[in-house]
Design a protein around this motif. Structure first.
Motif, PDB file in Angstrom:
ATOM      1  N   LEU A   3       0.844  -1.197   0.000  1.00 44.81           N
ATOM      2  CA  LEU A   3       0.000   0.000   0.000  1.00 44.81           C
ATOM      3  C   LEU A   3       0.873   1.238   0.000  1.00 44.81           C
ATOM      4  O   LEU A   3       2.072   1.168   0.290  1.00 44.81           O
ATOM      5  CB  LEU A   3      -0.919  -0.016   1.224  1.00 44.81           C
ATOM      6  N   CYS A  19      -0.776  -0.914  12.182  1.00 48.47           N
ATOM      7  CA  CYS A  19       0.029  -1.776  11.323  1.00 48.47           C
ATOM      8  C   CYS A  19       0.729  -2.858  12.137  1.00 48.47           C
ATOM      9  O   CYS A  19       1.595  -2.558  12.959  1.00 48.47           O
ATOM     10  CB  CYS A  19       1.062  -0.959  10.551  1.00 48.47           C
ATOM     11  N   CYS A  38       5.166  -4.079   4.220  1.00 47.14           N
ATOM     12  CA  CYS A  38       3.715  -4.074   4.046  1.00 47.14           C
ATOM     13  C   CYS A  38       3.235  -5.376   3.428  1.00 47.14           C
ATOM     14  O   CYS A  38       3.636  -5.736   2.318  1.00 47.14           O
ATOM     15  CB  CYS A  38       3.275  -2.896   3.176  1.00 47.14           C
ATOM     16  N   GLU A  40      -0.208  -5.847   3.463  1.00 48.74           N
ATOM     17  CA  GLU A  40      -1.641  -5.531   3.402  1.00 48.74           C
ATOM     18  C   GLU A  40      -2.395  -6.295   4.488  1.00 48.74           C
ATOM     19  O   GLU A  40      -3.548  -6.664   4.334  1.00 48.74           O
ATOM     20  CB  GLU A  40      -2.227  -5.837   2.024  1.00 48.74           C
ATOM     21  N   CYS A  41      -1.706  -6.588   5.566  1.00 49.83           N
ATOM     22  CA  CYS A  41      -2.228  -7.311   6.736  1.00 49.83           C
ATOM     23  C   CYS A  41      -2.496  -8.792   6.456  1.00 49.83           C
ATOM     24  O   CYS A  41      -3.089  -9.476   7.295  1.00 49.83           O
ATOM     25  CB  CYS A  41      -3.447  -6.634   7.337  1.00 49.83           C
ATOM     26  N   THR A  47      -8.551  -7.788   6.332  1.00 45.14           N
ATOM     27  CA  THR A  47      -8.505  -6.524   5.594  1.00 45.14           C
ATOM     28  C   THR A  47      -7.333  -5.685   6.085  1.00 45.14           C
ATOM     29  O   THR A  47      -6.857  -5.861   7.208  1.00 45.14           O
ATOM     30  CB  THR A  47      -9.801  -5.699   5.784  1.00 45.14           C
ATOM     31  N   SER A  48      -6.897  -4.764   5.258  1.00 43.00           N
ATOM     32  CA  SER A  48      -5.798  -3.863   5.629  1.00 43.00           C
ATOM     33  C   SER A  48      -6.290  -2.905   6.700  1.00 43.00           C
ATOM     34  O   SER A  48      -7.184  -2.092   6.463  1.00 43.00           O
ATOM     35  CB  SER A  48      -5.320  -3.088   4.404  1.00 43.00           C
ATOM     36  N   LYS A  61      -3.604   0.849  -3.150  1.00 44.75           N
ATOM     37  CA  LYS A  61      -2.545  -0.086  -3.504  1.00 44.75           C
ATOM     38  C   LYS A  61      -1.477   0.665  -4.276  1.00 44.75           C
ATOM     39  O   LYS A  61      -1.764   1.568  -5.046  1.00 44.75           O
ATOM     40  CB  LYS A  61      -3.110  -1.219  -4.343  1.00 44.75           C
ATOM     41  N   LEU A  72       2.515 -11.820  -0.729  1.00 47.53           N
ATOM     42  CA  LEU A  72       2.276 -11.096   0.525  1.00 47.53           C
ATOM     43  C   LEU A  72       2.340 -12.056   1.708  1.00 47.53           C
ATOM     44  O   LEU A  72       2.921 -11.732   2.747  1.00 47.53           O
ATOM     45  CB  LEU A  72       0.922 -10.390   0.481  1.00 47.53           C
TER      46      LEU A  72
END
Length: 84
Positions: A3, A19, A38, A40-41, A47-48, A61, A72
Motif C-alpha cells: 500500500l 500496522c 507491508c 496488506e495485513c 482486511t488492511s 494499492k 504477501l
C-alpha cells in the motif's frame, strides 16, 4: 501489492499503531509505508487495518509494488519468522 499513503494524508496518527508489521512511519510531511514490510495485513487480518481506519481514504494499492496474495503471505512468514 504493498500500500501507499498519498499526499491527501492529514497526519491524523490513526494508521501507524494499526500496522502489525511496523511498516508505517512518520515521514517528512506525511506518513509513509515501507513496501518491504507491508503485507496488506495478510496473515494478520482479513482486511488492511490502515485502510479501515483512515478517515480520508488516502491509502490505495501501490502500483509500483505489485504482489500476489501468495507473495504477501510469503513476506508475512519472513517478517514474523513463522513457517507454513
Amino acid at each position: 501489492m504493498a500500500l501507499i499513503i498519498t499526499d491527501e494524508c492529514i497526519n491524523c496518527d490513526v494508521c501507524e499503531p494499526e500496522c502489525p508489521n511496523g511498516a508505517i512511519t512518520q515521514g517528512d510531511e506525511i506518513y509513509e509505508i515501507e513496501p518491504d514490510l507491508c503485507t496488506e495485513c495478510v496473515g494478520h487480518y482479513d482486511t488492511s487495518q490502515c485502510v479501515e481506519v483512515c478517515p480520508v481514504d488516502c491509502i490505495p494499492k501501490d502500483p509500483d509494488h505489485e504482489e500476489s496474495y501468495e507473495q504477501l503471505y510469503g513476506k508475512y512468514l519472513k517478517i514474523t519468522g513463522e513457517s507454513e
